[in-house]
Design a protein around this motif. Structure first.
Motif, short mmCIF file in Angstrom:
data_model
loop_
_atom_site.label_atom_id
_atom_site.label_comp_id
_atom_site.label_asym_id
_atom_site.label_seq_id
_atom_site.Cartn_x
_atom_site.Cartn_y
_atom_site.Cartn_z
N LEU A 96 0.83 -1.21 0.00
CA LEU A 96 0.00 0.00 0.00
C LEU A 96 0.87 1.26 0.00
O LEU A 96 0.63 2.20 -0.78
N VAL A 97 1.88 1.26 0.86
CA VAL A 97 2.78 2.42 0.97
C VAL A 97 3.53 2.61 -0.35
O VAL A 97 3.65 3.73 -0.86
N ASP A 98 4.03 1.52 -0.92
CA ASP A 98 4.81 1.61 -2.16
C ASP A 98 3.94 2.04 -3.35
O ASP A 98 4.39 2.78 -4.23
N THR A 99 2.69 1.56 -3.37
CA THR A 99 1.80 1.83 -4.51
C THR A 99 1.22 3.23 -4.45
O THR A 99 1.16 3.93 -5.48
N PHE A 100 0.78 3.66 -3.26
CA PHE A 100 0.01 4.90 -3.16
C PHE A 100 0.78 6.04 -2.50
O PHE A 100 0.34 7.19 -2.56
N GLY A 101 1.88 5.73 -1.83
CA GLY A 101 2.58 6.77 -1.08
C GLY A 101 1.84 7.13 0.20
O GLY A 101 0.75 6.60 0.47
N THR A 102 2.41 8.03 0.97
CA THR A 102 1.77 8.46 2.22
C THR A 102 1.77 9.99 2.30
O THR A 102 2.52 10.66 1.59
N VAL A 103 0.89 10.50 3.14
CA VAL A 103 0.91 11.92 3.50
C VAL A 103 0.94 12.01 5.02
O VAL A 103 0.55 11.07 5.72
N THR A 104 1.43 13.13 5.52
CA THR A 104 1.48 13.36 6.96
C THR A 104 0.58 14.54 7.30
O THR A 104 0.67 15.60 6.69
N GLN A 105 -0.33 14.31 8.24
CA GLN A 105 -1.30 15.33 8.65
C GLN A 105 -1.36 15.39 10.18
O GLN A 105 -1.09 14.40 10.85
N THR A 106 -1.72 16.55 10.70
CA THR A 106 -1.96 16.70 12.13
C THR A 106 -3.46 16.55 12.37
O THR A 106 -4.26 17.34 11.85
N LEU A 107 -3.83 15.51 13.11
CA LEU A 107 -5.24 15.21 13.36
C LEU A 107 -5.50 15.09 14.84
O LEU A 107 -4.65 14.65 15.61
N LYS A 108 -6.73 15.45 15.23
CA LYS A 108 -7.18 15.26 16.60
C LYS A 108 -7.96 13.97 16.70
O LYS A 108 -8.60 13.54 15.73
N ALA A 109 -7.92 13.34 17.86
CA ALA A 109 -8.75 12.18 18.15
C ALA A 109 -9.59 12.55 19.36
O ALA A 109 -9.06 12.73 20.46
N HIS A 110 -10.90 12.69 19.17
CA HIS A 110 -11.80 13.14 20.24
C HIS A 110 -12.96 12.16 20.32
O HIS A 110 -13.73 12.01 19.38
N CYS A 111 -13.07 11.47 21.45
CA CYS A 111 -14.10 10.44 21.60
C CYS A 111 -15.49 11.06 21.65
O CYS A 111 -15.70 12.07 22.33
N VAL A 112 -16.44 10.41 20.98
CA VAL A 112 -17.80 10.94 20.92
C VAL A 112 -18.47 10.97 22.29
O VAL A 112 -19.36 11.78 22.54
N VAL A 113 -18.05 10.09 23.21
CA VAL A 113 -18.65 10.07 24.54
C VAL A 113 -17.78 10.75 25.59
O VAL A 113 -17.96 10.57 26.78
N ASN A 114 -16.83 11.57 25.14
CA ASN A 114 -16.03 12.35 26.10
C ASN A 114 -16.97 13.24 26.92
O ASN A 114 -17.69 14.06 26.36
N GLY A 115 -16.97 13.06 28.23
CA GLY A 115 -17.86 13.85 29.08
C GLY A 115 -17.42 15.30 29.17
O GLY A 115 -16.29 15.64 28.85
N PRO A 116 -18.32 16.19 29.61
CA PRO A 116 -17.94 17.60 29.76
C PRO A 116 -16.72 17.75 30.66
O PRO A 116 -16.71 17.29 31.80
N GLY A 117 -15.67 18.36 30.12
CA GLY A 117 -14.45 18.58 30.89
C GLY A 117 -13.55 17.38 31.01
O GLY A 117 -12.49 17.45 31.64
N GLU A 118 -13.93 16.25 30.42
CA GLU A 118 -13.11 15.04 30.53
C GLU A 118 -11.98 15.06 29.50
O GLU A 118 -11.90 15.96 28.67
#
Length: 337
Positions: A96-118
């Motif tokens: 996959l890496v050889d065929t399509f190449g890669t890109v580098t991005q800055t992404l956030k991971a935020h859980c949908v059930v993260n409670g207020p202030g958690e």
């Protein structure tokens, strides 16, 4: 005091600071002179500070620490791409890496059930194979409107093919300059901008793209709360570097760091109250992107011995252009002695 005007019981965690005694109040004008605030969207989370959720079916043989990942995993782990397409295929990660190449991005991971202030949120620099290149190669049929990123355990929330493209989704193979971590779904995971991390399939084995008349399970933190008839945790804000109730030394600068995020809604301001919500210090957040989190730094000086409460209230912009104000405020209590 435990009933609302309507006779409903109130949740202690949301109202306790209104009844607890001995918390000093500082008005917004005074507090703004004692507080120094800044924000950025580039902050990257260290691996040991990333939240992780154990795989639901969690067979014992699954990896939890990086030392368990075989060195040759890129040559042995296969991803199958099938469905309504002219060119279905299977490739190893290396292929996959050889065929399509890669890109580098800055992404956030935020859980949908993260409670207020958690704290179920982090941001990483991820390197991955663009889903757009994979789908172009697969030669999708025109009506292949549904995208299924499937994990080894069958985990999958299908989303519209258009969403997978709009959110510039990736098959992530590296994180923060290292091979993808075991607790973040090694050796390959599905990620995308703005989407909740509930959409981020770990240990991906299959991509299916099919025609479907069903709905798209793209999560943007839309966790509905019947009390307000609005989102429970969107927008959200919290402190990440200290625990509520923490003791700080008198005479020293109190340094706090935290986040503000609303998935696909841009953050427009963070307000802080040091007097239980009577007055508010307003910190405008201008021109923030939804692709990364808003990360803030706060330095507090001149706080004498005692107990204090900071109330956080975030605001984002709804798609219709109206303000979206955090319903359940984030409470951070601290002591100085």
């Amino acid at each position: 005091g435990d009933l609302s005007d309507d006779g409903d019981y109130l949740r202690w965690d949301y109202v306790k600071y209104d009844v607890l005694r001995g918390i000093a109040g500082i008005d917004a004008d005074t507090a703004s002179q004692m507080a120094s605030f800044s924000w950025n969207q580039t902050e990257i989370t260290d691996h040991e500070q990333m939240f992780f959720k154990s795989i639901k079916s969690a067979p014992e043989e699954w990896w939890t620490v990086d030392s368990q990942i075989p060195d040759d995993i890129w040559d042995t782990w296969t991803v199958n791409v099938t469905g309504d397409m002219d060119n279905p295929f299977s490739m190893t990660i290396q292929e996959l890496v050889d065929t399509f190449g890669t890109v580098t991005q800055t992404l956030k991971a935020h859980c949908v059930v993260n409670g207020p202030g958690e704290a179920m949120i982090y941001q990483a620099e991820v390197t991955g194979i663009p889903v757009s290149r994979i789908l172009e190669y697969a030669q999708l049929h025109d009506d292949a409107n549904m995208f299924y990123p499937i994990g080894e355990d069958g985990y999958c929330y299908n989303i519209y093919t258009s969403v997978a493209l709009e959110e510039e989704c990736l098959l992530v193979v590296e994180m923060n300059g290292e091979k993808l971590y075991a607790d973040q779904g090694a050796p390959i995971s599905f990620w995308g901008y703005e989407l909740s991390s509930g959409n981020f399939t770990k240990r991906l084995t299959d991509i299916q793209v099919l025609h479907s008349d069903g709905g798209s399970w793209d999560f943007y933190g839309d966790f509905f709360d019947p009390t307000y008839g609005d989102d429970f945790n969107k927008p959200n804000s919290g402190v990440l570097t200290a625990t509520s109730g923490q003791i700080f030394e008198a005479g020293e600068t109190i340094h706090l760091e935290g986040y503000i995020d609303a998935w696909n809604e841009p953050i427009t301001k963070l307000e802080m109250s040091f007097d239980k919500g009577n007055t508010w210090v307003v910190y405008p957040i201008e021109n923030a992107t939804t692709k990364q989190w808003v990360y803030w730094n706060l330095d507090l000086d001149g706080f004498e011995e005692g107990s204090y409460l900071i109330r956080l209230r975030a605001t984002s912009l709804r798609e219709d252009g109206t303000e979206h104000v955090q319903n359940y405020l984030t409470n951070f209590m601290f002591n100085v002695q």
